[in-house]
Design a protein around this motif. Structure first.
Motif, mmCIF file in Angstrom:
data_model
loop_
_atom_site.group_PDB
_atom_site.id
_atom_site.type_symbol
_atom_site.label_atom_id
_atom_site.label_comp_id
_atom_site.label_asym_id
_atom_site.label_seq_id
_atom_site.Cartn_x
_atom_site.Cartn_y
_atom_site.Cartn_z
ATOM 1 N N MET A 1 -17.921 0.557 8.598
ATOM 2 C CA MET A 1 -16.013 1.210 8.786
ATOM 3 C C MET A 1 -16.193 2.115 9.482
ATOM 4 N N THR A 2 -15.126 1.706 10.562
ATOM 5 C CA THR A 2 -14.663 2.623 11.860
ATOM 6 C C THR A 2 -13.425 3.362 10.919
ATOM 7 N N PHE A 3 -12.892 4.648 11.588
ATOM 8 C CA PHE A 3 -11.441 5.259 11.574
ATOM 9 C C PHE A 3 -10.419 4.118 11.259
ATOM 10 N N PHE A 4 -10.483 3.169 12.760
ATOM 11 C CA PHE A 4 -9.608 2.624 12.738
ATOM 12 C C PHE A 4 -9.497 1.109 11.401
ATOM 13 N N GLN A 5 -9.975 0.833 11.343
ATOM 14 C CA GLN A 5 -10.432 -0.022 10.020
ATOM 15 C C GLN A 5 -9.521 0.196 8.552
ATOM 16 N N LEU A 6 -10.267 1.377 8.221
ATOM 17 C CA LEU A 6 -9.633 2.649 7.353
ATOM 18 C C LEU A 6 -8.870 2.868 7.283
ATOM 19 N N LEU A 7 -8.216 2.945 8.865
ATOM 20 C CA LEU A 7 -6.211 3.200 8.502
ATOM 21 C C LEU A 7 -5.670 2.090 8.629
ATOM 22 N N GLY A 8 -6.196 0.438 8.913
ATOM 23 C CA GLY A 8 -5.657 -0.240 8.387
ATOM 24 C C GLY A 8 -5.756 -1.122 8.040
ATOM 25 N N ILE A 9 -6.635 -0.835 6.785
ATOM 26 C CA ILE A 9 -6.605 -0.625 4.694
ATOM 27 C C ILE A 9 -5.112 0.352 4.991
ATOM 28 N N VAL A 10 -4.986 1.252 5.147
ATOM 29 C CA VAL A 10 -4.487 2.375 4.756
ATOM 30 C C VAL A 10 -3.301 1.284 5.092
ATOM 31 N N VAL A 11 -2.664 1.852 5.984
ATOM 32 C CA VAL A 11 -0.595 1.115 6.643
ATOM 33 C C VAL A 11 -1.428 -0.315 5.731
ATOM 34 N N GLY A 12 -2.029 -1.682 5.174
ATOM 35 C CA GLY A 12 -1.524 -2.581 4.463
ATOM 36 C C GLY A 12 -0.802 -1.888 3.342
ATOM 37 N N LEU A 13 -1.938 -1.448 3.156
ATOM 38 C CA LEU A 13 -1.384 -1.040 1.422
ATOM 39 C C LEU A 13 -0.477 -0.193 1.593
ATOM 40 N N TYR A 14 -0.086 0.908 2.577
ATOM 41 C CA TYR A 14 1.742 0.927 2.483
ATOM 42 C C TYR A 14 1.976 0.247 2.782
ATOM 43 N N ALA A 15 2.433 -1.198 3.313
ATOM 44 C CA ALA A 15 3.229 -2.536 3.412
ATOM 45 C C ALA A 15 3.433 -3.154 1.840
ATOM 46 N N LEU A 16 2.321 -3.265 1.572
ATOM 47 C CA LEU A 16 2.870 -3.943 0.241
ATOM 48 C C LEU A 16 2.959 -2.937 -0.703
ATOM 49 N N TYR A 17 2.760 -1.567 -0.949
ATOM 50 C CA TYR A 17 3.592 -0.699 -1.658
ATOM 51 C C TYR A 17 5.438 -0.396 -0.971
ATOM 52 N N ALA A 18 5.048 -0.653 -0.392
ATOM 53 C CA ALA A 18 6.617 -0.883 0.264
ATOM 54 C C ALA A 18 7.499 -2.048 -0.105
ATOM 55 N N ALA A 19 6.542 -3.409 -0.003
ATOM 56 C CA ALA A 19 6.985 -4.554 -0.098
ATOM 57 C C ALA A 19 8.150 -4.037 -1.874
ATOM 58 N N ALA A 20 6.875 -4.057 -2.273
ATOM 59 C CA ALA A 20 6.471 -3.505 -3.748
ATOM 60 C C ALA A 20 7.834 -2.631 -4.514
ATOM 61 N N THR A 21 7.693 -1.822 -4.569
ATOM 62 C CA THR A 21 9.220 -0.705 -4.629
ATOM 63 C C THR A 21 10.377 -0.948 -3.927
ATOM 64 N N GLY A 22 10.633 -1.674 -2.238
ATOM 65 C CA GLY A 22 11.975 -2.122 -2.003
ATOM 66 C C GLY A 22 12.297 -0.803 -0.812
ATOM 67 N N ARG A 23 11.462 0.043 -0.699
ATOM 68 C CA ARG A 23 11.840 1.072 0.063
ATOM 69 C C ARG A 23 10.128 1.010 1.395
ATOM 70 N N VAL A 24 11.443 1.088 2.132
ATOM 71 C CA VAL A 24 10.373 1.544 3.283
ATOM 72 C C VAL A 24 10.484 1.983 4.046
#
Length: 62
Positions: A1-24
């Motif tokens: 797994m490259t650094f960019f793939q790991l970063l993409g997973i983190v960004v994706g998780l943040y987007a899901l978290y933001a959608a769930a909480t209603g704040r971005v």
């Protein structure tokens, strides 16, 4: 797994978290601001979609 793939997973998780909480957190001018779903739902979902697109690009392209 490259650094960019790991970063993409983190960004994706943040987007899901933001959608769930209603704040971005988004960049705005020299700093940033928090967009709340109840105050501006259209802009909120555009920001979440941009984060998800970035996450997909980081995982698949880089």
């Amino acid at each position: 797994m490259t650094f960019f793939q790991l970063l993409g997973i983190v960004v994706g998780l943040y987007a899901l978290y933001a959608a769930a909480t209603g704040r971005v957190y988004v960049k705005s001018g020299p700093g940033g601001r928090t967009v709340v779903r109840s105050e501006s739902p259209g802009y909120f979902w555009v920001c979440v979609a941009i984060y998800l697109g970035l996450a997909i690009a980081l995982v698949t392209v880089f």
